[in-house]
Design a protein around this motif. Sequence first.
Motif, mmCIF file in Angstrom:
data_model
loop_
_atom_site.group_PDB
_atom_site.id
_atom_site.type_symbol
_atom_site.label_atom_id
_atom_site.label_comp_id
_atom_site.label_asym_id
_atom_site.label_seq_id
_atom_site.Cartn_x
_atom_site.Cartn_y
_atom_site.Cartn_z
ATOM 1 N N PHE A 6 0.823 -1.217 0.000
ATOM 2 C CA PHE A 6 0.000 0.000 0.000
ATOM 3 C C PHE A 6 0.849 1.254 0.000
ATOM 4 O O PHE A 6 0.516 2.246 -0.649
ATOM 5 C CB PHE A 6 -0.956 0.011 1.202
ATOM 6 N N HIS A 7 1.968 1.249 0.729
ATOM 7 C CA HIS A 7 2.771 2.467 0.814
ATOM 8 C C HIS A 7 3.396 2.815 -0.525
ATOM 9 O O HIS A 7 3.633 3.977 -0.823
ATOM 10 C CB HIS A 7 3.843 2.348 1.907
ATOM 11 N N HIS A 8 3.642 1.812 -1.355
ATOM 12 C CA HIS A 8 4.185 2.059 -2.689
ATOM 13 C C HIS A 8 3.156 2.813 -3.536
ATOM 14 O O HIS A 8 3.484 3.811 -4.184
ATOM 15 C CB HIS A 8 4.561 0.719 -3.336
ATOM 16 N N SER A 72 -3.414 1.577 5.774
ATOM 17 C CA SER A 72 -2.492 0.452 5.618
ATOM 18 C C SER A 72 -3.210 -0.789 5.091
ATOM 19 O O SER A 72 -2.578 -1.723 4.622
ATOM 20 C CB SER A 72 -1.807 0.139 6.943
ATOM 21 N N SER A 73 -4.529 -0.784 5.133
ATOM 22 C CA SER A 73 -5.321 -1.896 4.589
ATOM 23 C C SER A 73 -5.501 -1.768 3.078
ATOM 24 O O SER A 73 -6.262 -2.515 2.476
ATOM 25 C CB SER A 73 -6.687 -1.945 5.265
ATOM 26 N N SER A 74 -4.801 -0.821 2.476
ATOM 27 C CA SER A 74 -4.826 -0.563 1.030
ATOM 28 C C SER A 74 -6.133 0.058 0.552
ATOM 29 O O SER A 74 -6.528 -0.118 -0.592
ATOM 30 C CB SER A 74 -4.529 -1.836 0.233
ATOM 31 N N HIS A 75 -6.794 0.789 1.420
ATOM 32 C CA HIS A 75 -7.954 1.572 1.014
ATOM 33 C C HIS A 75 -7.489 3.005 0.798
ATOM 34 O O HIS A 75 -6.819 3.572 1.661
ATOM 35 C CB HIS A 75 -9.052 1.518 2.078
ATOM 36 N N PHE A 76 -7.865 3.562 -0.342
ATOM 37 C CA PHE A 76 -7.457 4.917 -0.677
ATOM 38 C C PHE A 76 -8.682 5.797 -0.840
ATOM 39 O O PHE A 76 -9.726 5.359 -1.310
ATOM 40 C CB PHE A 76 -6.619 4.920 -1.967
ATOM 41 N N ASP A 86 -12.522 4.171 -2.823
ATOM 42 C CA ASP A 86 -12.818 3.869 -4.218
ATOM 43 C C ASP A 86 -11.614 3.213 -4.877
ATOM 44 O O ASP A 86 -10.708 3.892 -5.357
ATOM 45 C CB ASP A 86 -13.212 5.150 -4.945
ATOM 46 N N SER A 87 -11.605 1.890 -4.897
ATOM 47 C CA SER A 87 -10.469 1.173 -5.474
ATOM 48 C C SER A 87 -10.414 1.355 -6.985
ATOM 49 O O SER A 87 -9.328 1.384 -7.573
ATOM 50 C CB SER A 87 -10.524 -0.312 -5.115
ATOM 51 N N ALA A 118 0.656 -5.291 4.869
ATOM 52 C CA ALA A 118 -0.534 -5.156 4.038
ATOM 53 C C ALA A 118 -0.102 -4.967 2.591
ATOM 54 O O ALA A 118 0.844 -4.260 2.302
ATOM 55 C CB ALA A 118 -1.364 -3.963 4.488
ATOM 56 N N LEU A 119 -0.796 -5.612 1.670
ATOM 57 C CA LEU A 119 -0.433 -5.543 0.258
ATOM 58 C C LEU A 119 -1.591 -5.043 -0.571
ATOM 59 O O LEU A 119 -2.749 -5.252 -0.253
ATOM 60 C CB LEU A 119 -0.004 -6.923 -0.252
#
Length: 122
Positions: A6-8, A72-76, A86-87, A118-119
């Motif tokens: 997620f951080h990437h 960190s759960s890859s939600h933006f 909204d993925s 998290a990925l």
Amino acid sequence: MILYPFHHIQTILGKYFLPLSKNKKVVCEVTCTKRLREIVEEIGGKVYETKVGRYYLVREMKRREALIGGESSSHFYFKESKGLEDSFLTFLKVLQILERVCKVIGELETKRAASTKALRFI
């Protein structure tokens, strides 16, 4: 299938979208990487950290009128989606970046930062 932390993705969004806006504010959880802060500050932006969880992140985004937020759960989250995760919008924004810079995603951000496990699937 390639996995991107997620951080990437959040760092790529910050690096390539914030310079296009007067609003250079990003909200992330306390688990976000130092690299995100470095990139945002390099372009004159500000990172606001919040407790872990959607409620805290969206509340802080509204309070700061931030352009981008990420968990960190890859939600933006984006200001334009008014607090909704909204993925698909995230995917489209990453595609816009790839088209604009004519690179593949692995070439966009070369420095890796330590993070949680998290990925994000892209």
